[in-house]
Design a protein around this motif. Structure first.
Motif, PDB file in Angstrom:
ATOM      1  N   ARG A   1       4.094   1.569   6.823  1.00 40.89           N
ATOM      2  CA  ARG A   1       4.757   0.275   7.222  1.00 40.89           C
ATOM      3  C   ARG A   1       3.792  -0.401   7.894  1.00 40.89           C
ATOM      4  O   ARG A   1       3.426  -1.719   7.854  1.00 40.89           O
TER       5      ARG A   1
ATOM      6  N   ARG B   1       2.490  -4.312   6.953  1.00 40.41           N
ATOM      7  CA  ARG B   1       2.474  -5.307   7.822  1.00 40.41           C
ATOM      8  C   ARG B   1       1.169  -5.876   8.079  1.00 40.41           C
ATOM      9  O   ARG B   1       1.053  -7.183   8.248  1.00 40.41           O
TER      10      ARG B   1
ATOM     11  N   ARG C   1      14.363  -3.865   6.190  1.00 39.80           N
ATOM     12  CA  ARG C   1      13.860  -3.253   7.278  1.00 39.80           C
ATOM     13  C   ARG C   1      14.878  -2.184   7.593  1.00 39.80           C
ATOM     14  O   ARG C   1      14.413  -1.078   8.205  1.00 39.80           O
TER      15      ARG C   1
END
Length: 93
Positions: free
Chosen positions: A32, A36, A45
């Motif tokens: 993750r 990002r 999310r």
């Protein structure tokens, strides 16, 4: 097997399953974070945080010494993070 030997075997198996679940959790967090940083979408999310909470909270489908359900939830979350928004992969008929 006598009782102490059985207890040791169960404890070793539980520790091994916990180590696998913790490794998958670390992989999920790193995936993750990497997505990002690259500016790529990371999917919903709630999938990420739901998987982390399922791993951390003591209420599970299976008792905590059996981490197979935790590993499954974390792997599903990892799979959903790796899926691109336009990915419409179909299962074979």
């Amino acid at each position: 097997m006598d009782a102490p030997t059985t207890l040791v075997v169960v404890a070793v198996l539980a520790a091994a399953l916990f180590a696998v679940a913790a490794a998958v959790l670390v992989r999920l967090v790193r995936a993750r974070r990497g997505l990002r940083r690259a500016g790529l979408p990371t999917g919903p999310r709630w999938v990420f945080w739901g998987a982390v909470l399922y791993f951390v909270l003591p209420t599970d489908v299976l008792p905590d010494p059996v981490y197979l359900d935790d590993i499954g939830v974390l792997l599903l979350a990892l799979r959903s993070l790796r899926r691109t928004p336009g990915d419409t992969a179909r299962l074979p008929d």
